[in-house]
Design a protein around this motif. Structure first.
Motif, mmCIF file in Angstrom:
data_model
loop_
_atom_site.group_PDB
_atom_site.id
_atom_site.type_symbol
_atom_site.label_atom_id
_atom_site.label_comp_id
_atom_site.label_asym_id
_atom_site.label_seq_id
_atom_site.Cartn_x
_atom_site.Cartn_y
_atom_site.Cartn_z
ATOM 1 N N MET A 96 60.381 6.972 -17.075
ATOM 2 C CA MET A 96 61.260 7.410 -18.144
ATOM 3 C C MET A 96 61.579 8.897 -17.977
ATOM 4 O O MET A 96 60.725 9.703 -17.627
ATOM 5 C CB MET A 96 60.599 7.196 -19.510
ATOM 6 N N ILE A 97 62.839 9.283 -18.206
ATOM 7 C CA ILE A 97 63.251 10.671 -18.021
ATOM 8 C C ILE A 97 62.775 11.509 -19.180
ATOM 9 O O ILE A 97 63.085 11.237 -20.331
ATOM 10 C CB ILE A 97 64.792 10.750 -17.933
ATOM 11 N N PRO A 98 61.995 12.555 -18.928
ATOM 12 C CA PRO A 98 61.555 13.427 -20.019
ATOM 13 C C PRO A 98 62.747 14.121 -20.654
ATOM 14 O O PRO A 98 63.753 14.374 -19.998
ATOM 15 C CB PRO A 98 60.631 14.434 -19.305
ATOM 16 N N ARG A 99 62.620 14.479 -21.940
ATOM 17 C CA ARG A 99 63.687 15.170 -22.652
ATOM 18 C C ARG A 99 63.613 16.664 -22.352
ATOM 19 O O ARG A 99 63.270 17.470 -23.200
ATOM 20 C CB ARG A 99 63.589 14.922 -24.150
ATOM 21 N N THR A 100 63.894 17.016 -21.131
ATOM 22 C CA THR A 100 63.932 18.430 -20.771
ATOM 23 C C THR A 100 64.961 18.618 -19.682
ATOM 24 O O THR A 100 65.144 17.744 -18.828
ATOM 25 C CB THR A 100 62.569 18.933 -20.272
ATOM 26 N N SER A 101 65.640 19.741 -19.712
ATOM 27 C CA SER A 101 66.669 20.006 -18.721
ATOM 28 C C SER A 101 66.091 20.650 -17.469
ATOM 29 O O SER A 101 66.812 20.971 -16.545
ATOM 30 C CB SER A 101 67.728 20.932 -19.324
ATOM 31 N N THR A 106 68.828 7.234 -26.458
ATOM 32 C CA THR A 106 67.552 7.009 -27.146
ATOM 33 C C THR A 106 66.431 7.518 -26.247
ATOM 34 O O THR A 106 66.267 7.036 -25.124
ATOM 35 C CB THR A 106 67.342 5.507 -27.443
ATOM 36 N N GLY A 107 65.674 8.503 -26.703
ATOM 37 C CA GLY A 107 64.582 9.054 -25.909
ATOM 38 C C GLY A 107 65.032 9.650 -24.593
ATOM 39 O O GLY A 107 64.295 9.613 -23.597
ATOM 40 N N ALA A 167 69.553 7.039 -15.448
ATOM 41 C CA ALA A 167 69.771 7.566 -16.798
ATOM 42 C C ALA A 167 69.934 6.439 -17.794
ATOM 43 O O ALA A 167 69.887 6.667 -19.018
ATOM 44 C CB ALA A 167 71.008 8.463 -16.819
ATOM 45 N N PHE A 168 70.149 5.210 -17.303
ATOM 46 C CA PHE A 168 70.389 4.072 -18.178
ATOM 47 C C PHE A 168 69.085 3.301 -18.418
ATOM 48 O O PHE A 168 68.304 3.062 -17.499
ATOM 49 C CB PHE A 168 71.432 3.129 -17.563
ATOM 50 N N ASN A 169 68.880 2.921 -19.654
ATOM 51 C CA ASN A 169 67.733 2.102 -20.029
ATOM 52 C C ASN A 169 68.238 1.022 -20.983
ATOM 53 O O ASN A 169 67.889 0.978 -22.150
ATOM 54 C CB ASN A 169 66.661 2.967 -20.694
#
Length: 757
Positions: free
Chosen positions: A1-6, A155-156, A14-16
């Protein structure tokens, strides 16, 4: 899962998308997006690293002085804001993309912020830019050059759904979701939380047109419940800061002021502006504009509230202050070390004319002192050749200091032009009938008597706040003159210190060397301009500025139908340009609103008015509106009741107040998220608090998902479940009908009405 950080490059999809949307996960449909998101992730990581490095360098660099220090602080503020915005989001900076009807055009990706890669390629277009407008405003009737449009649901930090809209036959290729309302309708049915949810990606064309309207004059956005007035107001604030050059220079205050109806409302919308990339908007309620606002009680007497609500009452403050600005009519002889000097009535009058228009009363007294000293010094014929007892020349400052030693002169001036506290001025109006009659001659004797408050004249009410604000604006700070004198003394001391430092440098330097061309440098060091630049006045002691004092270039007012003429004066004082976005609904005015907006605003002092209307209810289900509409029309037949565009399928439930606990039990058991609100039960907090903790101790945050508010405090908010308790007790007439109507239309899914047996 991609963390919410740039700061982390994209390493997976990017799709879930859930299994039910497997058709949307076909590579042909999302491969181009995946490539673009990979480029965005890489650019974000590079940008964050670069900005962090620049910020660290700036913070470690010497602070500088004067303008240099201000520029450094401003750049640190700008870079910090940009970093916070980028770190707040990751790939979900991207709202969607549009494909132009031009076959050769690449998709244009729309973001909360603009973003380019290291080669200057545009990866995201800021949503406020003209190029992004079709993403929000295009319709099938006016596609604005688009072939298609795609909106994402995040989402997330990953895309959990997306929707496509097509505007041409060619646009049908490679699109899986062709319901042109699907993205928006899906967003309407989602559960609420303690903060306003993110709706930027689903702004509708009618809302976008208002958001992007110009800022000259006053724009009134009139719309009923659920039409998106608050959404428009918040997004318009961010848009104007981006697009209007008058506002872009005031991002740290003085640009845009956003005024909401109450504290629960401000808490609810607190995340919206930062999520739009803006932290430069000042937000407040009317109470926040005045120091006494926090403790002010409601006005108990409706007649007193009515009398205080007029613009004429606020204008009475000017006469009240003028009473204390009359020059002495008798002559006086002042004593100075250089002889006595006569102060005539004409001298007093001339000195009292020294403060220019708009000078605050308390701050003007220093100007009067200075002008009086100039007049008397000329009169006494003291010039630069005059010598005092110490053999030094007599300066105007020295002569003024000598005048301040004459106690009788000081007393005379203090009586004629006293320092006044705003609270004392206003309380005098409520305790001295003759003073009030003089300042507000339109009041009759009965009105004056009603306004008198012999006991506790400074027990302030909400109706007093506009008068206190006008008084404080007109009077200024009584301590300002003393602070200025202290500041000037500190500057003089610092200047003297720097002069000593320069003398030491010059003494130590060897300027006698042959061929040393340093005469110009010596002159520079001795020059007053250079010495002044070496003094960092910003580092000297100063008071923190009042960020709500203005002036502001633009003011946005939500729930503006509730403002009285007197309260409008509070905002006009802070916005001389008369540039407003005014958002409200005449049918939600608790005390009635029989005029047009133009008539109301013209009476308050705003004459350039443009109207915009929102008539589609995006929030409230048809079932709820069918129950709410007759409630408001019973008292306001011409109410602008909007048309709902969706149905929840859940009928309005009527029951007994004894069903309150079971209603909440059932709803909380069936919903793991979302927010419910009980409106009208004043004992709910005490009664429900302990029970909720006992019954739901295993459900984290269950108590926080149930709120209790009065009808008035619920205005502007929205909840999944609304439970009205004894709505008939809300009041009679317009006020009661409006409170019931407002409370009912807070529901986005279900409304329950409970009454006592």
């Amino acid at each position: 899962m991609i963390p919410r950080t740039s700061e982390t490059p994209l390493t997976s999809s990017a799709f879930n998308l859930p299994a039910t949307l497997s058709t949307k996960a076909e590579p042909a449909l999302i491969a181009r997006d995946e490539r673009h998101f990979a480029a965005i992730a890489e650019s974000l990581a590079q940008t964050v690293a670069e900005l962090s490095g620049r910020l660290d360098t700036l913070r470690k660099a010497p602070g500088g002085i004067g303008r240099e220090a201000m520029d450094r602080d401003s750049e640190i503020h700008r870079l910090s804001g940009r970093l916070r915005a980028l770190r707040r989001f990751g790939l979900d900076l991207c709202l969607g993309h549009v494909v132009l009807s031009d076959d050769d055009a690449e998709p244009l990706y729309i973001g909360r912020l603009g973003l380019t890669d290291s080669e200057g390629r545009r990866l995201l277009v800021d949503w406020r830019s003209p190029a992004a407008e079709p993403f929000f405003a295009a319709t099938h009737a006016n596609p604005m050059g688009l072939a298609s449009r795609r909106r994402y649901r995040w989402t997330g930090g990953r895309i959990s759904d997306y929707w496509d809209e097509v505007f041409t036959a060619d646009g049908l290729e490679h699109h899986a979701a062709l319901d042109d309302q699907s993205a928006f309708i899906a967003s309407l049915g989602s559960n609420r939380s303690a903060r306003m949810r993110d709706v930027l990606g689903t702004i509708q064309s009618d809302q976008d047109a208002i958001i992007r309207a110009g800022s000259r004059g006053a724009l009134v956005v009139d719309g009923g419940p659920g039409t998106g007035k608050t959404v428009v107001a918040l997004h318009r604030s961010a848009y104007l800061l981006y697009s209007d050059p008058r506002l872009g220079h005031h991002r740290r205050g003085g640009g845009v002021l956003f005024v909401g109806p109450n504290e629960p409302y401000l808490g609810y919308v607190a995340d919206v502006l930062p999520s739009l990339g803006e932290e430069g908007v000042q937000t407040c309620t009317l109470r926040d504009l005045v120091a006494e606002g926090a403790a002010a009680a409601p006005e108990s007497d409706p007649d007193v509230a009515r009398l205080k609500s007029t613009a004429d009452m606020v204008k009475a403050i000017e006469k009240a202050v003028r009473f204390y600005e009359e020059p002495p009519s008798e002559a006086y002889t002042a004593s100075t070390p250089w002889g006595d000097v006569r102060v005539s009535a004409d001298d007093w009058a001339e000195a009292f004319r020294a403060p220019g228009p708009g000078t605050a009363h308390n701050e003007a007294r220093e100007l009067i002192w200075e002008e009086l000293a100039t007049i008397l010094m000329d009169k006494q014929a003291i010039d630069d050749e005059a010598i005092d007892h110490e053999g030094d020349g007599v300066s105007p400052e020295m002569f003024l200091r000598s005048l301040r030693q004459d106690r009788e002169l000081v007393t005379t001036l203090n009586r004629a032009w006293p320092l006044i506290e705003a609270a004392d001025l206003v309380s005098d109006l409520w305790t001295v009938p003759a003073y009030l009659r003089m300042c507000a001659p339109r009041l009759d004797r009965d009105d004056v008597a009603k306004l008198q408050r012999k006991h506790a004249p400074q027990a302030w009410t909400v109706s007093d706040l506009p008068l206190l604000d006008a008084a404080r604006q007109r009077l200024g700070d009584p301590e300002a003159a003393r602070r200025k004198r202290r500041h000037d003394a500190a500057v003089a001391a610092e200047r003297e210190r720097m002069a000593g430092v320069i003398d030491e440098i010059l003494s130590a330097a060897d300027f006698a060397s042959a061929g040393d061309d340093s005469e110009g440098a010596v002159r520079m060091l001795r020059g007053k301009d250079l010495q002044d630049t070496l003094i960092d006045e910003d580092a000297l002691p100063t008071e923190d500025p009042d960020r709500l004092a203005g002036p502001f270039v633009h003011v946005v007012v939500d729930e503006a139908q509730e403002l009285t003429d007197a309260e409008w004066q509070m905002l006009l004082l802070r916005c001389p340009s008369r540039s407003f976005t005014i958002v409200g609904d005449r049918a939600q005015a608790r005390h009635g609103f029989t005029e047009s907006w133009e008539e109301r605003l013209e009476r308050a002092g705003i004459d350039r008015v443009t109207m915009a209307s929102l008539s589609i209810n995006y929030r409230t289900p048809e079932e709820v509106m069918a129950e709410a509409e007759p409630v408001v029309r019973a008292e306001i037949p011409d109410a602008n009741v909007p048309t709902s565009i969706r149905s929840s399928g859940i009928p309005v439930v009527h029951g007994s107040v004894t069903d309150l606990d079971s209603t909440l039990d059932t709803w909380l058991a069936a919903h793991t998220d979302g927010v419910a609100c009980v409106i009208g039960d004043t004992t709910f907090h005490e009664k429900f608090g302990e029970q909720c903790r006992e019954r739901f101790q295993e459900r984290d945050q269950a108590p926080s998902r149930v709120r209790s508010l009065t009808p008035e405090l619920s205005k502007g908010l929205e909840f999944d479940l609304v439970v009205l308790v004894d709505p008939e007790t809300f009041g009679e007439g317009v006020e009661g009908a409006v409170d019931r109507y407002v409370a009912m239309t807070r529901a986005t899914q279900q409304l329950v009405i409970l009454t006592s047996p």
